[in-house]
Design a protein around this motif. Structure first.
Motif, mmCIF file in Angstrom:
data_model
loop_
_atom_site.group_PDB
_atom_site.id
_atom_site.type_symbol
_atom_site.label_atom_id
_atom_site.label_comp_id
_atom_site.label_asym_id
_atom_site.label_seq_id
_atom_site.Cartn_x
_atom_site.Cartn_y
_atom_site.Cartn_z
ATOM 1 N N GLU A 339 0.825 -1.203 0.000
ATOM 2 C CA GLU A 339 0.000 0.000 0.000
ATOM 3 C C GLU A 339 0.861 1.254 0.000
ATOM 4 N N TYR A 340 1.961 1.210 0.747
ATOM 5 C CA TYR A 340 2.900 2.321 0.813
ATOM 6 C C TYR A 340 3.455 2.636 -0.582
ATOM 7 N N ALA A 341 3.935 1.614 -1.279
ATOM 8 C CA ALA A 341 4.481 1.808 -2.621
ATOM 9 C C ALA A 341 3.409 2.300 -3.587
ATOM 10 N N GLU A 342 2.209 1.753 -3.486
ATOM 11 C CA GLU A 342 1.090 2.182 -4.336
ATOM 12 C C GLU A 342 0.815 3.666 -4.148
ATOM 13 N N ASN A 343 0.826 4.125 -2.903
ATOM 14 C CA ASN A 343 0.578 5.539 -2.622
ATOM 15 C C ASN A 343 1.699 6.433 -3.139
ATOM 16 N N LEU A 344 2.929 5.953 -3.073
ATOM 17 C CA LEU A 344 4.050 6.736 -3.611
ATOM 18 C C LEU A 344 3.913 6.899 -5.124
ATOM 19 N N PHE A 345 3.506 5.842 -5.818
ATOM 20 C CA PHE A 345 3.259 5.956 -7.255
ATOM 21 C C PHE A 345 2.132 6.952 -7.533
ATOM 22 N N ASP A 346 1.086 6.917 -6.712
ATOM 23 C CA ASP A 346 -0.019 7.877 -6.879
ATOM 24 C C ASP A 346 0.482 9.314 -6.721
ATOM 25 N N CYS A 347 1.375 9.520 -5.754
ATOM 26 C CA CYS A 347 1.958 10.857 -5.560
ATOM 27 C C CYS A 347 2.714 11.306 -6.808
ATOM 28 N N LEU A 348 3.527 10.411 -7.359
ATOM 29 C CA LEU A 348 4.326 10.756 -8.530
ATOM 30 C C LEU A 348 3.441 11.051 -9.740
ATOM 31 N N ILE A 349 2.387 10.274 -9.901
ATOM 32 C CA ILE A 349 1.456 10.495 -11.018
ATOM 33 C C ILE A 349 0.830 11.878 -10.916
ATOM 34 N N CYS A 350 0.451 12.277 -9.701
ATOM 35 C CA CYS A 350 -0.114 13.624 -9.502
ATOM 36 C C CYS A 350 0.894 14.703 -9.883
ATOM 37 N N ILE A 351 2.133 14.496 -9.461
ATOM 38 C CA ILE A 351 3.155 15.529 -9.655
ATOM 39 C C ILE A 351 3.498 15.722 -11.126
ATOM 40 N N VAL A 352 3.587 14.629 -11.902
ATOM 41 C CA VAL A 352 3.981 14.772 -13.305
ATOM 42 C C VAL A 352 2.848 15.342 -14.164
ATOM 43 N N ASP A 353 1.682 15.568 -13.596
ATOM 44 C CA ASP A 353 0.626 16.286 -14.310
ATOM 45 C C ASP A 353 0.934 17.775 -14.398
ATOM 46 N N GLU A 354 1.801 18.256 -13.505
ATOM 47 C CA GLU A 354 2.208 19.661 -13.511
ATOM 48 C C GLU A 354 3.451 19.829 -14.392
ATOM 49 N N ASP A 355 3.515 20.932 -15.131
ATOM 50 C CA ASP A 355 4.670 21.169 -16.004
ATOM 51 C C ASP A 355 5.975 21.193 -15.213
ATOM 52 N N ALA A 356 5.942 21.829 -14.022
ATOM 53 C CA ALA A 356 7.153 21.868 -13.189
ATOM 54 C C ALA A 356 7.519 20.461 -12.725
ATOM 55 N N PHE A 395 0.079 19.782 -22.726
ATOM 56 C CA PHE A 395 0.932 20.525 -23.656
ATOM 57 C C PHE A 395 2.364 20.667 -23.156
ATOM 58 N N GLY A 396 2.587 20.413 -21.866
ATOM 59 C CA GLY A 396 3.958 20.471 -21.348
ATOM 60 C C GLY A 396 4.689 19.152 -21.475
ATOM 61 N N GLY A 397 4.070 18.156 -22.136
ATOM 62 C CA GLY A 397 4.668 16.830 -22.215
ATOM 63 C C GLY A 397 5.614 16.616 -23.370
ATOM 64 N N ALA A 398 5.812 17.637 -24.223
ATOM 65 C CA ALA A 398 6.675 17.466 -25.400
ATOM 66 C C ALA A 398 8.104 17.037 -25.053
ATOM 67 N N PRO A 399 8.770 17.675 -24.064
ATOM 68 C CA PRO A 399 10.125 17.221 -23.717
ATOM 69 C C PRO A 399 10.159 15.765 -23.263
ATOM 70 N N ALA A 400 9.130 15.329 -22.533
ATOM 71 C CA ALA A 400 9.094 13.938 -22.078
ATOM 72 C C ALA A 400 8.907 12.988 -23.258
ATOM 73 N N CYS A 401 8.106 13.397 -24.238
ATOM 74 C CA CYS A 401 7.923 12.576 -25.445
ATOM 75 C C CYS A 401 9.240 12.390 -26.180
ATOM 76 N N GLU A 402 9.981 13.487 -26.348
ATOM 77 C CA GLU A 402 11.266 13.396 -27.028
ATOM 78 C C GLU A 402 12.251 12.537 -26.245
ATOM 79 N N LYS A 403 12.216 12.682 -24.908
ATOM 80 C CA LYS A 403 13.131 11.906 -24.061
ATOM 81 C C LYS A 403 12.834 10.414 -24.164
ATOM 82 N N LEU A 404 11.557 10.046 -24.245
ATOM 83 C CA LEU A 404 11.197 8.633 -24.364
ATOM 84 C C LEU A 404 11.755 8.040 -25.652
ATOM 85 N N SER A 435 -0.141 11.020 -27.280
ATOM 86 C CA SER A 435 0.721 12.140 -26.876
ATOM 87 C C SER A 435 1.908 12.290 -27.817
ATOM 88 N N LEU A 436 2.514 11.173 -28.230
ATOM 89 C CA LEU A 436 3.652 11.229 -29.153
ATOM 90 C C LEU A 436 3.250 11.890 -30.471
#
Length: 581
Positions: A339-356, A395-404, A435-436
């Motif tokens: 459950e701890y690991a699941e919640n950490l992934f949920d936190c990361l998913i929330c954060i990468v929705d923001e451009d920063a 729209f802030g996902g372009a750098p991540a697309c190129e990185k992938l 997105s790509l």
């Protein structure tokens, strides 16, 4: 036979308080165990020697006595072996009093005012004695035990939320919250527990009642006092560990309101405390560490402002380090750690929705970590895919697309796509493909490499897309047919009310995946003539045409609004794709 008055005298004499009892002992008896229950004295009730049960007491029975000769006397003078009915009732009353049984009390405004008066008196008395006998705790501990009992009694209010407004208007909320700063940490912990019970989502309170109570608590500086208790409680102690748990419970209850969730993060040090707490090295992961991760994810999900502040605290790098241990190893099934690991992934998913957050994710080599998890992980595979889907989106996902693309991630995600997968995995893969195609710069090397993946091996990925489209349509179409029948039974006004529920049912059936597939196919039609011919040919096999894709895109356009952030740009993209169809 003794009279009833004499029986009552005997009973009252048994109930007298032992005046010689040490007040310290009284208080200790009320202290909490780690599970929140009051400690028992540890003494078992006295049991007579079993051999004595065989000894006959009383006068000897008369000769020729036969129990069957006793007349039936259910309504007569005697009751229960020769005892008069009135005497039996008196004895029953005495027994009930000895067992501590009370007549059910009516919990209304009158009870609340009486309770409030006693509550305030006990707070004042304890405060007065503490100030007067600061260095002689034995002289104020009895008052502290009384106060502790009064606090616990307040939990009954959670069963009567109709009294919340009255409780708040009487000023009792401020008095209750003030006990969070009590010198005795046990008093503060009991107070936190009661606050948790009063604000719990299981309380059957109207929203207005809950808001009134919580507003009064916030005005009394609840959040800051909770933060102070976190700093003074030591989880090495069972009681303090329980206190931390209840603080987290209160935060979870309050975070159900976005405005309060923002207040918790923006006006206190709670976010930093939670981030520090989830990073503590514990094996196995404790309940409080798992709960801290859960509360952290709730606070991040509730507000964009909270996510941006988390990024400022360098939280993304901390999450990546914590999650890196699961790139190959899995937590134990159904454990606190899972459950701890699941919640950490949920936190990361929330954060990468923001451009920063996306920027910090790329800087911390999050794409590379996610790719390792996709290749070698089990527990982490689906969760890493969700993270990638969110990191590449917007729209802030372009750098991540190129990185992938640069990190050779295309081979990984397209390889997964060509295997049989669960619907949820396919949905995230489709989101990544969309997105790509949407964000990779036109004519760039990365875009050409992405398009080439769809064209290779005689367009096998396009064949898989069309096959998936038909599977999704086979689930969505029956639901749409049922909805069409239901529409006939509703008025126009009723149909407008039902639109949200109908749309939800269509999404549950697979509408979202269907929309993603049609957007991808539309991009491929627009980008490559060979791909267009292949798509038209595959659709024609079942007498279908590009009009199916047009209808899906048109419905999406009609559901978007120009005044919503990001929706205007998305609408323009879809309208451009429609021109190519």
């Amino acid at each position: 036979m003794a009279s009833i008055d004499e029986l009552f005298k005997v009973a009252s004499a048994k109930r007298k308080l032992d005046a010689t009892k040490d007040p310290n002992e009284l208080y200790k008896a009320a202290k909490l165990e780690a599970n929140g229950d009051v400690k028992s004295t540890g003494k078992a009730p006295m049991v007579e020697d079993e051999q004595e049960d065989d000894v006959e007491a009383g006068p000897e029975l008369p000769p020729d006595f036969d129990a069957e000769d006793i007349p039936d006397d259910e309504e007569g003078r005697f009751f229960g072996g020769g005892m008069e009915r009135q005497t039996a009732q008196a004895m029953q009353y005495i027994d009930e009093q000895d067992r501590g049984e009370k007549v059910p009390e009516k919990f209304d405004v009158t009870w609340l005012r009486r309770f409030a008066l006693n509550f305030e008196k006990k707070i004042s008395k304890n405060s007065e004695l503490r100030g007067k006998f600061e260095n002689e705790p034995q002289k104020f501990m009895a008052s502290e035990a009384d106060l502790d009992g009064e606090i616990k009694e307040l939990s009954i209010l959670s069963e009567h939320p109709e009294l919340y407004s009255e409780f708040s208007s009487m000023g009792c909320v401020g008095s209750l919250i003030s006990l969070l700063s009590h010198e005795n940490a046990d008093i503060a912990i009991d107070t936190i527990q009661v606050i948790s019970e009063l604000t719990d989502e299981d309380v059957e309170a109207e929203q207005e009642q809950w808001d009134t109570l919580v507003s009064a608590m916030l005005d009394a500086d609840l959040i800051e006092l909770l933060a102070q208790n976190l700093s003074r409680l030591d989880e090495g102690s069972d009681v303090d560990r329980t206190g931390v748990y209840y603080v987290l419970s209160v935060l979870e209850n309050l975070a159900s309101q976005t405005s309060i969730a923002e207040k918790i993060v923006q006006e206190s040090g709670m976010l930093q405390w939670l981030l520090t707490r989830v990073q503590q090295k514990e094996r196995p992961v404790s309940q409080n560490q798992q709960y801290s991760a859960e509360v952290l994810s709730i606070l991040l999900q509730s507000s964009s402002k909270n996510r941006r502040k988390f990024v400022d605290l360098e939280g993304v790098d901390s999450l990546l380090q914590l999650l890196s241990q699961y790139r190959k190893c899995d937590p134990e099934k159904d454990s606190e750690e899972e459950e701890y690991a699941e919640n950490l992934f949920d936190c990361l998913i929330c954060i990468v929705d923001e451009d920063a957050g996306k920027e910090k994710f790329l800087y911390g080599e999050g794409i590379e970590l996610a790719q390792i998890m996709l290749k070698e992980g089990k527990f982490s595979k689906l969760r890493a895919l969700r993270v990638l889907d969110h990191a590449l989106g917007g729209f802030g996902g372009a750098p991540a697309c190129e990185k992938l693309v640069e990190a050779a991630g295309l081979r990984t995600v397209f390889g997964m796509f060509m295997k049989k997968q669960e619907n949820q995995i396919n949905e995230h893969l489709l989101g990544i493909f969309a997105s790509l195609l949407r964000l990779l710069p036109g004519g760039s090397a990365t875009r050409i490499r992405a398009l080439a993946k769809f064209m290779e091996k005689d367009y096998e990925k396009i064949e898989k897309l069309v096959k998936l489209r038909r599977e999704c349509a086979s689930r969505v179409t029956p639901v749409e047919q049922d909805i069409a029948k239901e529409r006939k039974n509703f008025t126009k006004e009723e149909q407008e009310i039902m639109e949200g529920e109908w749309l939800s049912r269509r999404f549950d059936a697979g509408l979202f995946s269907l929309q993603l597939i049609d957007v991808i196919l539309a991009w491929l039609v627009a980008e490559d003539d060979g791909a267009k011919q292949k798509i038209v040919s595959l659709l024609a096999d079942r007498d279908e045409s590009l009009s199916l894709i047009c209808n899906t895109l048109q419905e999406q356009v009609e559901g978007l609004r120009d005044d919503e952030p990001g929706q205007k740009e998305h609408k323009e993209m879809l309208e451009t794709l429609l021109q190519f169809l």
